[in-house]
Design a protein around this motif. Structure first.
Motif, PDB file in Angstrom:
ATOM      1  N   VAL A   1       0.812  -1.214   0.000  1.00 24.88           N
ATOM      2  CA  VAL A   1       0.000   0.000   0.000  1.00 24.88           C
ATOM      3  C   VAL A   1       0.850   1.271   0.000  1.00 24.88           C
ATOM      4  O   VAL A   1       0.400   2.327  -0.439  1.00 24.88           O
ATOM      5  CB  VAL A   1      -0.952  -0.017   1.224  1.00 24.88           C
ATOM      6  CG1 VAL A   1      -1.738   1.263   1.343  1.00 24.88           C
ATOM      7  CG2 VAL A   1      -1.889  -1.197   1.135  1.00 24.88           C
ATOM      8  N   ARG A   2       2.088   1.195   0.446  1.00 28.50           N
ATOM      9  CA  ARG A   2       2.929   2.380   0.647  1.00 28.50           C
ATOM     10  C   ARG A   2       2.995   3.276  -0.591  1.00 28.50           C
ATOM     11  O   ARG A   2       2.815   4.487  -0.496  1.00 28.50           O
ATOM     12  CB  ARG A   2       4.340   1.953   1.055  1.00 28.50           C
ATOM     13  CG  ARG A   2       5.256   3.141   1.341  1.00 28.50           C
ATOM     14  CD  ARG A   2       6.611   2.700   1.866  1.00 28.50           C
ATOM     15  NE  ARG A   2       6.448   2.089   3.190  1.00 28.50           N
ATOM     16  CZ  ARG A   2       6.792   0.828   3.477  1.00 28.50           C
ATOM     17  NH1 ARG A   2       7.330   0.061   2.575  1.00 28.50           N
ATOM     18  NH2 ARG A   2       6.597   0.342   4.687  1.00 28.50           N
ATOM     19  N   ASP A   3       3.224   2.716  -1.768  1.00 25.07           N
ATOM     20  CA  ASP A   3       3.368   3.559  -2.963  1.00 25.07           C
ATOM     21  C   ASP A   3       2.023   3.995  -3.543  1.00 25.07           C
ATOM     22  O   ASP A   3       1.970   4.815  -4.444  1.00 25.07           O
ATOM     23  CB  ASP A   3       4.196   2.848  -4.030  1.00 25.07           C
ATOM     24  CG  ASP A   3       3.558   1.548  -4.504  1.00 25.07           C
ATOM     25  OD1 ASP A   3       2.759   0.967  -3.758  1.00 25.07           O
ATOM     26  OD2 ASP A   3       3.878   1.124  -5.633  1.00 25.07           O
ATOM     27  N   LYS A   4       0.936   3.486  -3.027  1.00 26.21           N
ATOM     28  CA  LYS A   4      -0.389   3.863  -3.520  1.00 26.21           C
ATOM     29  C   LYS A   4      -1.026   4.965  -2.678  1.00 26.21           C
ATOM     30  O   LYS A   4      -1.991   5.594  -3.089  1.00 26.21           O
ATOM     31  CB  LYS A   4      -1.297   2.641  -3.543  1.00 26.21           C
ATOM     32  CG  LYS A   4      -0.813   1.613  -4.563  1.00 26.21           C
ATOM     33  CD  LYS A   4      -1.528   0.315  -4.429  1.00 26.21           C
ATOM     34  CE  LYS A   4      -1.096  -0.699  -5.449  1.00 26.21           C
ATOM     35  NZ  LYS A   4       0.288  -0.823  -5.718  1.00 26.21           N
ATOM     36  N   ARG A   5      -0.503   5.230  -1.489  1.00 31.45           N
ATOM     37  CA  ARG A   5      -1.026   6.282  -0.616  1.00 31.45           C
ATOM     38  C   ARG A   5      -0.464   7.639  -1.032  1.00 31.45           C
ATOM     39  O   ARG A   5       0.652   7.716  -1.521  1.00 31.45           O
ATOM     40  CB  ARG A   5      -0.610   6.025   0.832  1.00 31.45           C
ATOM     41  CG  ARG A   5      -1.299   4.875   1.465  1.00 31.45           C
ATOM     42  CD  ARG A   5      -0.886   4.774   2.906  1.00 31.45           C
ATOM     43  NE  ARG A   5      -1.553   3.654   3.548  1.00 31.45           N
ATOM     44  CZ  ARG A   5      -1.226   3.179   4.729  1.00 31.45           C
ATOM     45  NH1 ARG A   5      -0.225   3.705   5.400  1.00 31.45           N
ATOM     46  NH2 ARG A   5      -1.881   2.185   5.244  1.00 31.45           N
ATOM     47  N   PRO A   6      -1.237   8.715  -0.795  1.00 31.43           N
ATOM     48  CA  PRO A   6      -0.678  10.045  -1.057  1.00 31.43           C
ATOM     49  C   PRO A   6       0.402  10.377  -0.029  1.00 31.43           C
ATOM     50  O   PRO A   6       0.416   9.820   1.068  1.00 31.43           O
ATOM     51  CB  PRO A   6      -1.878  10.975  -0.913  1.00 31.43           C
ATOM     52  CG  PRO A   6      -2.862  10.221  -0.094  1.00 31.43           C
ATOM     53  CD  PRO A   6      -2.613   8.767  -0.363  1.00 31.43           C
ATOM     54  N   ALA A   7       1.286  11.269  -0.383  1.00 31.12           N
ATOM     55  CA  ALA A   7       2.348  11.672   0.538  1.00 31.12           C
ATOM     56  C   ALA A   7       1.748  12.286   1.792  1.00 31.12           C
ATOM     57  O   ALA A   7       0.711  12.938   1.750  1.00 31.12           O
ATOM     58  CB  ALA A   7       3.267  12.675  -0.148  1.00 31.12           C
ATOM     59  N   ARG A   8       2.409  12.102   2.921  1.00 29.58           N
ATOM     60  CA  ARG A   8       1.882  12.616   4.185  1.00 29.58           C
ATOM     61  C   ARG A   8       1.889  14.135   4.237  1.00 29.58           C
ATOM     62  O   ARG A   8       1.124  14.733   4.962  1.00 29.58           O
ATOM     63  CB  ARG A   8       2.689  12.072   5.350  1.00 29.58           C
ATOM     64  CG  ARG A   8       2.451  10.615   5.583  1.00 29.58           C
ATOM     65  CD  ARG A   8       3.172  10.147   6.815  1.00 29.58           C
ATOM     66  NE  ARG A   8       2.991   8.715   6.958  1.00 29.58           N
ATOM     67  CZ  ARG A   8       3.030   8.104   8.109  1.00 29.58           C
ATOM     68  NH1 ARG A   8       3.282   8.772   9.206  1.00 29.58           N
ATOM     69  NH2 ARG A   8       2.844   6.808   8.174  1.00 29.58           N
ATOM     70  N   ASN A   9       2.770  14.774   3.482  1.00 35.02           N
ATOM     71  CA  ASN A   9       2.843  16.232   3.529  1.00 35.02           C
ATOM     72  C   ASN A   9       1.932  16.894   2.494  1.00 35.02           C
ATOM     73  O   ASN A   9       2.001  18.093   2.296  1.00 35.02           O
ATOM     74  CB  ASN A   9       4.288  16.706   3.344  1.00 35.02           C
ATOM     75  CG  ASN A   9       4.872  16.241   2.032  1.00 35.02           C
ATOM     76  OD1 ASN A   9       4.230  15.535   1.278  1.00 35.02           O
ATOM     77  ND2 ASN A   9       6.096  16.630   1.764  1.00 35.02           N
ATOM     78  N   THR A  10       1.061  16.120   1.836  1.00 39.37           N
ATOM     79  CA  THR A  10       0.122  16.683   0.882  1.00 39.37           C
ATOM     80  C   THR A  10      -0.954  17.456   1.639  1.00 39.37           C
ATOM     81  O   THR A  10      -1.566  16.918   2.555  1.00 39.37           O
ATOM     82  CB  THR A  10      -0.548  15.560   0.061  1.00 39.37           C
ATOM     83  OG1 THR A  10       0.451  14.803  -0.601  1.00 39.37           O
ATOM     84  CG2 THR A  10      -1.520  16.124  -0.953  1.00 39.37           C
ATOM     85  N   PRO A  11      -1.199  18.717   1.289  1.00 38.83           N
ATOM     86  CA  PRO A  11      -2.223  19.485   2.008  1.00 38.83           C
ATOM     87  C   PRO A  11      -3.617  18.904   1.753  1.00 38.83           C
ATOM     88  O   PRO A  11      -3.900  18.389   0.672  1.00 38.83           O
ATOM     89  CB  PRO A  11      -2.095  20.889   1.429  1.00 38.83           C
ATOM     90  CG  PRO A  11      -1.400  20.725   0.132  1.00 38.83           C
ATOM     91  CD  PRO A  11      -0.543  19.490   0.253  1.00 38.83           C
TER      92      PRO A  11
END
Length: 60
Positions: free
Chosen positions: A14-24
């Motif tokens: 799932v890691r590469d399918k999630r949006p980045a944590r710093n995405t507003p």
């Protein structure tokens, strides 16, 4: 539900399918002063002293 594997393999998948944590959460739209207006179309309710709930009038 019958899955015998571990959580690590799921996290790796799932890691590469999630949006980045710093995405507003909301993308800001900046405009020059006086060029844009925003309106909250929500309905406002208030409670009077007796505990009765009222809908605020549409125009004040």
């Amino acid at each position: 539900m019958g899955y015998d594997g571990g959580i690590t393999i799921i996290n790796d998948y799932v890691r590469d399918k999630r949006p980045a944590r710093n995405t507003p959460a909301v993308r800001r739209c900046e405009t020059f002063p006086g060029k844009q207006a925003q309106m909250d179309w929500g309905i406002i309710h208030y409670m009077d002293a007796s505990g009765t709930v009222h809908k605020a009038p549409d125009s004040l």
